[in-house]
Design an enzyme around this catalytic site. Structure first.
Site, PDB file in Angstrom:
ATOM      1  N   ARG A 164      48.798 103.211  12.123  1.00 21.77           N
ATOM      2  CA  ARG A 164      48.876 104.279  12.635  1.00 21.77           C
ATOM      3  C   ARG A 164      49.574 105.241  11.840  1.00 21.77           C
ATOM      4  O   ARG A 164      50.144 105.466  12.697  1.00 21.77           O
ATOM      5  CB  ARG A 164      50.590 103.248  12.143  1.00 21.77           C
ATOM      6  CG  ARG A 164      50.858 102.384  13.743  1.00 21.77           C
ATOM      7  CD  ARG A 164      52.401 101.707  13.041  1.00 21.77           C
ATOM      8  NE  ARG A 164      53.254 100.763  13.895  1.00 21.77           N
ATOM      9  CZ  ARG A 164      53.290 100.123  14.349  1.00 21.77           C
ATOM     10  NH1 ARG A 164      52.666  99.071  14.161  1.00 21.77           N
ATOM     11  NH2 ARG A 164      54.078  99.918  15.585  1.00 21.77           N
ATOM     12  N   LYS A 173      50.759  96.068  23.447  1.00 21.32           N
ATOM     13  CA  LYS A 173      49.838  95.036  22.859  1.00 21.32           C
ATOM     14  C   LYS A 173      50.005  94.405  21.931  1.00 21.32           C
ATOM     15  O   LYS A 173      48.647  93.803  22.279  1.00 21.32           O
ATOM     16  CB  LYS A 173      49.913  96.383  21.864  1.00 21.32           C
ATOM     17  CG  LYS A 173      48.998  97.904  21.666  1.00 21.32           C
ATOM     18  CD  LYS A 173      49.397  99.137  19.883  1.00 21.32           C
ATOM     19  CE  LYS A 173      50.544  98.118  19.697  1.00 21.32           C
ATOM     20  NZ  LYS A 173      51.685  98.848  19.867  1.00 21.32           N
ATOM     21  N   ARG A 210      62.689  94.338  25.804  1.00 18.81           N
ATOM     22  CA  ARG A 210      62.554  92.936  24.487  1.00 18.81           C
ATOM     23  C   ARG A 210      64.035  92.524  23.662  1.00 18.81           C
ATOM     24  O   ARG A 210      63.948  91.906  22.934  1.00 18.81           O
ATOM     25  CB  ARG A 210      61.488  93.524  24.555  1.00 18.81           C
ATOM     26  CG  ARG A 210      60.812  93.097  23.287  1.00 18.81           C
ATOM     27  CD  ARG A 210      59.678  92.857  22.644  1.00 18.81           C
ATOM     28  NE  ARG A 210      59.744  94.386  21.566  1.00 18.81           N
ATOM     29  CZ  ARG A 210      59.123  95.030  21.256  1.00 18.81           C
ATOM     30  NH1 ARG A 210      57.863  94.491  21.660  1.00 18.81           N
ATOM     31  NH2 ARG A 210      58.946  95.950  20.103  1.00 18.81           N
ATOM     32  N   ARG A 217      65.220  91.129  18.303  1.00 22.67           N
ATOM     33  CA  ARG A 217      65.009  91.894  17.009  1.00 22.67           C
ATOM     34  C   ARG A 217      65.843  92.754  16.845  1.00 22.67           C
ATOM     35  O   ARG A 217      65.923  93.959  17.965  1.00 22.67           O
ATOM     36  CB  ARG A 217      63.314  92.657  17.363  1.00 22.67           C
ATOM     37  CG  ARG A 217      62.185  91.761  16.974  1.00 22.67           C
ATOM     38  CD  ARG A 217      60.915  92.709  17.298  1.00 22.67           C
ATOM     39  NE  ARG A 217      60.800  93.542  16.855  1.00 22.67           N
ATOM     40  CZ  ARG A 217      59.378  94.452  17.045  1.00 22.67           C
ATOM     41  NH1 ARG A 217      58.462  93.809  17.723  1.00 22.67           N
ATOM     42  NH2 ARG A 217      59.141  95.521  16.436  1.00 22.67           N
ATOM     43  N   ARG A 247      61.425 105.157  16.178  1.00 28.62           N
ATOM     44  CA  ARG A 247      59.690 104.513  16.579  1.00 28.62           C
ATOM     45  C   ARG A 247      59.461 105.415  17.176  1.00 28.62           C
ATOM     46  O   ARG A 247      58.530 105.050  17.061  1.00 28.62           O
ATOM     47  CB  ARG A 247      60.163 102.894  16.477  1.00 28.62           C
ATOM     48  CG  ARG A 247      60.485 102.106  15.424  1.00 28.62           C
ATOM     49  CD  ARG A 247      60.720 100.772  15.668  1.00 28.62           C
ATOM     50  NE  ARG A 247      59.814  99.856  16.831  1.00 28.62           N
ATOM     51  CZ  ARG A 247      60.437  98.802  17.601  1.00 28.62           C
ATOM     52  NH1 ARG A 247      61.559  98.956  17.688  1.00 28.62           N
ATOM     53  NH2 ARG A 247      59.428  98.536  18.590  1.00 28.62           N
TER      54      ARG A 247
HETATM   55  P1  ADP Z   1      55.779  97.688  17.938  1.00 29.08           P
HETATM   56  O1  ADP Z   1      55.186  96.434  18.441  1.00 29.08           O
HETATM   57  O2  ADP Z   1      57.551  98.434  18.186  1.00 29.08           O
HETATM   58  O3  ADP Z   1      55.294  98.491  17.400  1.00 29.08           O
HETATM   59  P2  ADP Z   1      55.102  96.294  15.700  1.00 29.08           P
HETATM   60  O4  ADP Z   1      55.700  95.005  15.019  1.00 29.08           O
HETATM   61  O5  ADP Z   1      53.782  96.922  15.526  1.00 29.08           O
HETATM   62  O6  ADP Z   1      56.446  97.418  16.584  1.00 29.08           O
HETATM   63  O7  ADP Z   1      55.681  96.773  13.812  1.00 29.08           O
HETATM   64  C1  ADP Z   1      57.400  97.050  13.335  1.00 29.08           C
HETATM   65  C2  ADP Z   1      57.350  97.786  12.652  1.00 29.08           C
HETATM   66  O8  ADP Z   1      56.471  97.251  11.196  1.00 29.08           O
HETATM   67  C3  ADP Z   1      57.386  99.311  12.578  1.00 29.08           C
HETATM   68  O9  ADP Z   1      57.963  99.858  12.601  1.00 29.08           O
HETATM   69  C4  ADP Z   1      57.051  99.896  10.967  1.00 29.08           C
HETATM   70  O10 ADP Z   1      57.932  99.686  10.440  1.00 29.08           O
HETATM   71  C5  ADP Z   1      56.815  98.519  10.695  1.00 29.08           C
HETATM   72  N1  ADP Z   1      55.017  98.770  10.564  1.00 29.08           N
HETATM   73  C6  ADP Z   1      53.896  97.454  11.429  1.00 29.08           C
HETATM   74  N2  ADP Z   1      52.474  97.868  11.267  1.00 29.08           N
HETATM   75  C7  ADP Z   1      52.396  99.712  10.374  1.00 29.08           C
HETATM   76  C8  ADP Z   1      51.838 100.163  10.168  1.00 29.08           C
HETATM   77  N3  ADP Z   1      49.954  99.766   9.987  1.00 29.08           N
HETATM   78  N4  ADP Z   1      52.150 101.384   9.159  1.00 29.08           N
HETATM   79  C9  ADP Z   1      53.218 101.337   8.955  1.00 29.08           C
HETATM   80  N5  ADP Z   1      54.204 100.211   8.621  1.00 29.08           N
HETATM   81  C10 ADP Z   1      53.650  99.551   9.595  1.00 29.08           C
END
Ligand code: ADP
Length: 191
Positions: A88, A13, A127, A133, A144
């Site tokens: 989410r 994404k 990654r 990370r 996740r």
């Molecule tokens: P990924 O690309 O692995 O999906 P992100 O960078 O989008 O990860 O998000 C990393 C973390 O940030 C998530 O695992 C969560 O803990 C938090 N997070 C991000 N966006 C949201 C959201 N919309 N609602 C709740 N937690 C979020």
């Protein structure tokens, strides 16, 4: 253009979001990036989010919703935006819908990136090695993916019912996936 990108962690994404936002001249709002920025700066928001992120859990809805609504109220989001990592959960999607309805600026499309779970695990392990990370270790990755399946996947039917959901096959090179996504969005833009 107002877009939401949907897909499990590792679906690509973030990478695709950058290309799409540039192509259409819209703001890219990535909640994970905003949280990581706040963690790095040691803000209150960062401290609240960090514990959840490190465990691979979602940050509580009320925290995320307030943050995104504030961000979308900034002037640069008036001409369009792309949400990457939000919503989410169903309550997040409902809150977004209410705010956009109030502004008379509904979403134009939700793009879902499709990848098999096998491919996701391989990508996320890769990654972790590249970016270091802290939420990319195996246990946290598994958590996740479970969070995605249980809390985020229901959004697929939420948006399908509204006629907004579009699929992109996210297996292939970054360029191939970009090409498929841009083709879809151009088609939607002209239809
Ligand atoms: P990924 O690309 O692995 O999906 P992100 O960078 O989008 O990860 O998000 C990393 C973390 O940030 C998530 O695992 C969560 O803990 C938090 N997070 C991000 N966006 C949201 C959201 N919309 N609602 C709740 N937690 C979020």
């Amino acid at each position: 253009m107002r877009l939401v990108l949907l897909g499990p962690p590792g679906a690509g994404k973030g990478t695709q979001a950058t290309t799409i936002a540039e192509e259409f001249g819209i703001v890219h709002v990535a909640t994970g990036d905003i949280f990581r920025g706040n963690v790095g700066q040691g803000t209150d928001l960062g401290m609240q989010a960090k514990a959840y992120m490190d465990r691979g859990e979602l940050v509580p809805d009320q925290v995320v919703i307030a943050m995104v609504i504030d961000r979308l109220a900034e002037p640069d989001a008036a001409s369009g935006f792309l949400l990457d990592g939000f919503p989410r959960t169903v309550p997040q999607a409902e809150a977004l819908e209410v705010v956009l309805q109030e502004r008379d600026q509904p979403l134009d499309a939700v793009v879902r990136f499709n990848v098999s779970e096998e491919e996701l695990l391989a990508r996320l392990e890769g990654r972790r090695e590249e970016e270091g990370r802290t939420d990319d270790d195996s246990e946290v990755i598994r958590k996740r993916l479970v969070e995605y399946r249980t809390k985020t996947a229901p959004l697929e039917s939420f948006y399908a019912e509204r006629g907004l959901l579009h699929d992109v096959d996210a297996i292939g090179t970054v360029e191939e996936v970009s090409e498929r996504t841009l083709k879809l969005l151009r088609r939607l833009g002209t239809s």
